[in-house]
Design a protein around this motif. Sequence first.
Motif, mmCIF file in Angstrom:
data_model
loop_
_atom_site.group_PDB
_atom_site.id
_atom_site.type_symbol
_atom_site.label_atom_id
_atom_site.label_comp_id
_atom_site.label_asym_id
_atom_site.label_seq_id
_atom_site.Cartn_x
_atom_site.Cartn_y
_atom_site.Cartn_z
ATOM 1 N N GLU A 92 -51.527 81.553 -26.311
ATOM 2 C CA GLU A 92 -50.295 81.460 -27.094
ATOM 3 C C GLU A 92 -49.957 82.789 -27.764
ATOM 4 O OE1 GLU A 92 -48.221 77.918 -29.672
ATOM 5 O OE2 GLU A 92 -50.125 77.662 -28.616
ATOM 6 N N ASN A 105 -46.532 84.986 -26.815
ATOM 7 C CA ASN A 105 -45.593 85.169 -27.931
ATOM 8 C C ASN A 105 -45.321 86.646 -28.200
ATOM 9 O OD1 ASN A 105 -45.281 82.438 -28.323
ATOM 10 N ND2 ASN A 105 -46.791 82.303 -29.969
ATOM 11 N N VAL A 164 -44.764 77.282 -25.159
ATOM 12 C CA VAL A 164 -45.971 76.520 -24.835
ATOM 13 C C VAL A 164 -45.820 75.111 -25.383
ATOM 14 C CG1 VAL A 164 -48.478 76.363 -25.056
ATOM 15 C CG2 VAL A 164 -47.382 78.620 -24.891
#
Length: 361
Positions: free
Chosen positions: A204, A208, A217
């Motif tokens: 993640e 990002n 996600v």
Amino acid sequence: MASLRRVKVLLVLNLIAVAGFVLFLAKCRPITAKSGDSFHDIHPRAEVANLTAHGISSIQDAVLKRLSLLEDIVYRQLNGLSKSLGLIEGYGGRGKGGLPATLSPEEEEKAKGPHEKYGYNSYLSEKISLDRSIPDYRPTKCKELKYGKDLPQISIIFIFVNEALSVILRSVHSAVNHTPAHLLKEIILVDDNSDEEELKAPLEEYVNKRYPGLVKVVRNQKREGLIRARIEGWKAATGQITGFFDAHVEFTAGWAEPVLSRIQENRRRVILPSIDNIKQDNFEVQRYENSAHGYSWELWCMYISPPKDWWDAGDPSLPIRTPAMIGCSFVVHRKFFGEIGLLDPGMDVYGGENIELGIKV
């Protein structure tokens, strides 16, 4: 955390400074092409003077070329993100061009455990660039076809559970690298309650920072299975078109335009992109011939020869009508998919969607 914030602040200030510098160049002087670049010097004042005669497209081209220079600088800033995960970016390295990648004898020994765990050589995957080049096996006529710029945008949805991080990220990089930016609405990663720690915060945080605002996600709180995971991805999608893919694919240049064009012509079509093979042991890209999909007497989906009228036309760039589908790769108009009831969330049989969607459509 404090050091991370400082890095973020420095990166933002750096980008602002670079953007300001590029805009300053845009106002004050033309761009000079680097050695080997194909574009010409661009004179902003001349563009304004000729606006009526040549239209606004020349200014748009100039802006895009300047943005590409900025993109190169930003890319070099972000390239370090993959190193913290032990992964590689760039277009060179092992497996370049879709050729077989290899390991040293010492590395081969280390690769045995991960290979058994994932069903493919995940240790070798970490040695292959996330951006590696792969061959373009499209027929020559396909490469010559032209498409309009007003095609609908696509949301690419990847479904995974306990997949190797490098394989997932190569799928993401490949989709970004080979889908025109104006056609790619978003990429949605649906995690069907994976156990692997690297698929949680590390995944993640990477997407990002690497693709802010582009990659989402979605995490299932319990193991839902392939069908319900796809439906969760569809719910999160905002693009007019939705593409569903397993999270171990690599896209070639020019894949999106013909797919989106066919659905733009008729929203009731479901498109199955032609699939080649990536070998599990060495990640070599192996060409598959064009085919349709049909059913065996046991109702398993299988490759079949294209229909006679397709062969008689003698044009390999033509689409192939097919009575069935394989679930690992299909693209459909988002609203039309909802209108036909999506996929049966109670269908837990492997390959069941191959039958269901084919019959519905």
